[in-house]
Design a protein around this motif. Structure first.
Motif: not given
Length: 470
Positions: A109, A129-130, A133, A221-222, A225, A348, A430-431
């Motif tokens: 990413h 999942s990201h 971004t 990116n987030m 979340e 991120t 990010n996590r």
């Protein structure tokens, strides 16, 4: 008819609407890596199917790769097998693959946007999942599972259901040393990790317009979340400037037509959003996550919450579980939390802007004696090279940081860069769920500037106060 940016890209790529409400959607770009692609290729081989369009696919190894002594190879047998399998599959199907020693290698990413593999108006997927971004470049990007990776490899299409439209409007501008990471953490703690579920979020407003593309990537990116499928930012002059003169930027022959299309990539005036949420950027301060979810975040001047004050029994139990896992106590001041490790990197916050921000805080300082390890992992070969040309690596090394090679690194416990049980880390990733950075590891999400200040002090500190006191 007034349409949102999401509506426009969706309509441009929808091939057929199915009877169950889902749609067959064309995919422009497919990014693959070593973790979610092996089973997908196996599925193709078992069914004797070929890749539909090899020219739309780009591959890189990033999750399992070592960030030191790369020339010695990969020690872990499973990681090595995954990387070798990706290389073999790419050779067989003539797919573009960026080797570990290629300057174009890096986190998927990070390299997608910086090489202009990602372009405005595209649909883009990856088994990660990201992938959201890439929406910072006005593209519709989202993560997919392994079965869908196989389907896209074989057909260049995917069956998905359209999400609802959400707009998050951020007024005014961020104060100095308050970053996009602080902004998105603040948004997530406000709307919760399920606040965006069922939506694609478009981020807009004066604050978003003033942000660099790199900062917009942090926010998009987030967005995952926050529960969203994708995050989007409209095309503007910043996007145009970012897209020019990159490895895969449109050639001069097609550039004018591309720009003409790109300029349409914004929501029409009076377009309808299913939900609108507003934030005021100048009220946001540096953020620190205290728990095991990005929504478990407070201002750096705050404290760990007291579960006894929570009336909802499920939330109370969740807070108590997080406090226990993190080895904290109710009402602990955030700035008194001592740290063991510092990680600056991930999809991120590993771009040149992030490294510059951290280096500006660290310059002339030394990491605290209680910090057993502090590492900086550039997001790509190009980021690493540019940082070294600017002398950022020397600033980090002089302060006591380790300067690594590109990869996902300590963002996730899938390579050699892990936390030991009960180690506490200030991380720009990010996590922060249980075990994310290693078995029983404790992760606090922060911005690069906040991570840098924490490295020097050995505990969390408001980076604004830190800089003012220097």
């Amino acid at each position: 008819m007034n349409r949102t940016l999401y509506d426009k890209i969706w309509d441009e790529h929808k091939i057929h609407e199915n009877s169950d409400g889902s749609s067959l959607v064309y995919i422009d770009r497919h990014l693959i890596h070593e973790v979610t692609s092996p089973q997908a290729f196996d599925g193709l081989h078992l069914k004797n199917r070929n890749v539909w369009n090899k020219n739309t696919i780009y591959a890189v190894s990033d999750h399992n790769v070592p960030t030191i002594n790369r020339e010695l190879g990969i020690n872990d047998d499973i990681s090595k097998l995954q990387v070798d399998t990706l290389i073999s599959n790419c050779k067989k199907h003539e797919i573009s693959y960026f080797d570990l020693n290629d300057v174009n290698q890096g986190i998927v990413h990070v390299i997608g946007p910086e090489l202009a593999i990602t372009q405005p108006g595209m649909t883009l997927v990856c088994g990660d999942s990201h992938t959201s971004t890439h929406g910072a470049l006005a593209s519709l990007a989202f993560g997919i599972g392994t079965s869908d990776v196989e389907h896209v490899l074989a057909t260049q299409c995917i069956n998905i259901t359209k999400e609802k439209n959400m707009r998050i409007n951020v007024n005014n501008t961020l104060n100095p040393l308050v970053t996009a990471k602080d902004l998105i953490l603040h948004i997530i703690k406000s709307i919760g990790t399920s606040g965006g579920t069922g939506y694609t979020i478009e981020f807009s407003g004066k604050c978003i317009e003033s942000l660099s593309i790199e900062s917009r990537m942090t926010i998009c990116n987030m967005s995952i979340e926050a529960g969203a499928k994708s995050g989007l930012v409209a095309f503007d002059e910043n996007t145009y400037n970012y897209m020019m003169d990159k490895k895969y930027s449109p050639s001069k022959k097609y550039l004018s037509e591309a720009i003409k299309y790109w300029e349409t990539l914004k929501s029409d005036n009076h377009s309808k959003f299913d939900q609108d949420i507003n934030f005021d950027a100048d009220l946001i301060t540096p953020q620190v996550s205290w728990g095991t979810s990005p929504e478990m975040t407070v201002d750096v001047t705050g404290q760990v919450p007291d579960p006894e004050l929570e009336k909802n029994s499920e939330k109370k139990e969740s807070i108590q579980r997080a406090i226990d896992y993190m080895g904290l106590k109710p009402n602990d001041p955030i700035q008194e939390i001592m740290l063991d490790k510092i990680f600056i990197g991930s999809c991120t916050n590993s771009r040149i802007e992030d490294l510059r921000a951290a280096a500006s805080v660290i310059k002339g300082e030394k990491i605290a004696s209680n910090i057993s390890q502090a590492i900086v992992v550039p997001g790509s070969g190009h980021v690493k090279m540019q940082a070294e040309e600017e002398g950022l690596d020397k600033i980090f090394l002089k302060a006591g940081f380790e300067w690594r090679q590109p990869g996902c690194s300590m963002c996730l416990g899938m390579n050699d860069d892990n936390l030991l049980p009960h180690e506490r880390c200030a991380s720009t990733s990010n996590r922060n769920f249980e075990g994310r950075q290693g078995d029983k590891g404790r992760t606090h999400l922060v911005s690069p500037a906040m991570a840098a200040a924490a490295a020097i002090k050995g505990h969390f500190i408001n980076v604004i106060d830190f800089i003012n006191e220097k």
